[in-house]
Design a protein around this motif. Sequence first.
Motif, mmCIF file in Angstrom:
data_model
loop_
_atom_site.group_PDB
_atom_site.id
_atom_site.type_symbol
_atom_site.label_atom_id
_atom_site.label_comp_id
_atom_site.label_asym_id
_atom_site.label_seq_id
_atom_site.Cartn_x
_atom_site.Cartn_y
_atom_site.Cartn_z
ATOM 1 N N THR A 260 -8.512 -1.106 -1.759
ATOM 2 C CA THR A 260 -9.005 -0.035 -2.616
ATOM 3 C C THR A 260 -10.449 0.202 -2.195
ATOM 4 N N PRO A 261 -11.046 1.336 -2.570
ATOM 5 C CA PRO A 261 -12.452 1.550 -2.205
ATOM 6 C C PRO A 261 -13.364 0.421 -2.671
ATOM 7 N N ASP A 262 -13.170 -0.071 -3.886
ATOM 8 C CA ASP A 262 -14.015 -1.149 -4.402
ATOM 9 C C ASP A 262 -13.795 -2.447 -3.622
ATOM 10 N N ARG A 263 -12.540 -2.745 -3.294
ATOM 11 C CA ARG A 263 -12.254 -3.970 -2.552
ATOM 12 C C ARG A 263 -12.824 -3.883 -1.136
ATOM 13 N N GLU A 264 -12.755 -2.707 -0.547
ATOM 14 C CA GLU A 264 -13.297 -2.536 0.809
ATOM 15 C C GLU A 264 -14.804 -2.780 0.827
#
Length: 268
Positions: A225-229
Motif C-alpha cells: 500500500t502507499p503507506d507500507r511502501e
Amino acid sequence: MAASNSLERVLSVLQVFSEDRLEWTPEEMMAELGYSRPTLYRYLKTLKDAGLLTSTPNAGFSLGPKIVEMDYLLRKSDALSLNGQPYIEDLAGRYPCTALLVRWYGKKILCVASECSTPDPLSSYPRGRPMPLARGAISRSIMAFLPRRQLLPMVKANLDELSAVGLGDTVEEILDSYRRVRKAGFATAQGEVTAGVTGFAAPIFDAGKSPIASICLTIASAELTPDREIAISRDIARAGAELSNDLSDRRNALDEDENDTMREREHP
C-alpha cells in the motif's frame, strides 16, 4: 610470476563449475580450458587432495567437501552476516517478506544470508546463487554508489539490459537514474528479478567510499500500500545506514588494535 600464473591456472579449474554445469569430465575440461592432459591431471590431483574437488566413477568431477567446510567457517566469521543478521530478522518480523544480505564482489552480487516471514519465499536467489548484475533493486543500490570510473564501464557493458528495465536509453540517462538513487539512499524495483515481487534495497559500506554489499527486502507487490511502501523505504534505508555504521566501527576498532600492536612492537 610463474607461481602466480600457475595458481591462476589451478583456480581456473574451479571457475568452470556453475549452476548450469555441476559436473565435468577431464576431456570436457581440456576442451574448455585448453590444458594438456598431464597439466590438467596434475591440477585435478592437487584440488582433489585438498578436498576442493571430488570424483566418482564414470561421472567426472564435482566440487568437494572442503567447499562445505569453508562455507561453515565463513558463516561463523563473516562480519557482514554476523552483524547483519539482526537487521534482516527485524525486517522479516515487520513485513511479510524475504529480507536478504547480498555481497558485492568482482562483478557479481551474491546472497549470503536471508530471513523469510512468508510460507513461500519470494526470492529466486538463495544463499550462494549469483544475482543479475543489471536488474533489480539490489544491483541498483550498489551500482549507484560506485565511483564513476568504476560505474561507467559497467553501464556501457550492460547498456541494453539497463535500458530494458527503464533506467534510460543513453549512458547519461542511466547515470542520472543512479544519481537519483544516491540522493534517495535506497533503490526500488518491481518485477525485474521475480515476477510479482517488489524489491527495496540500500547499500552497505565498510569504512570505505564504495559499497561492499546491500540489504534488501522483497515483498509481493499485491501486499504493498502507499503507506507500507513509505515505511519499507524508510526502514530499509535506516537498516543500511545503521549496519554500515556497525561495520565501520568494527573496522576502525580492528585497525586501532593493529596500530596498538605495532606500537608495542616498536616500543616494548
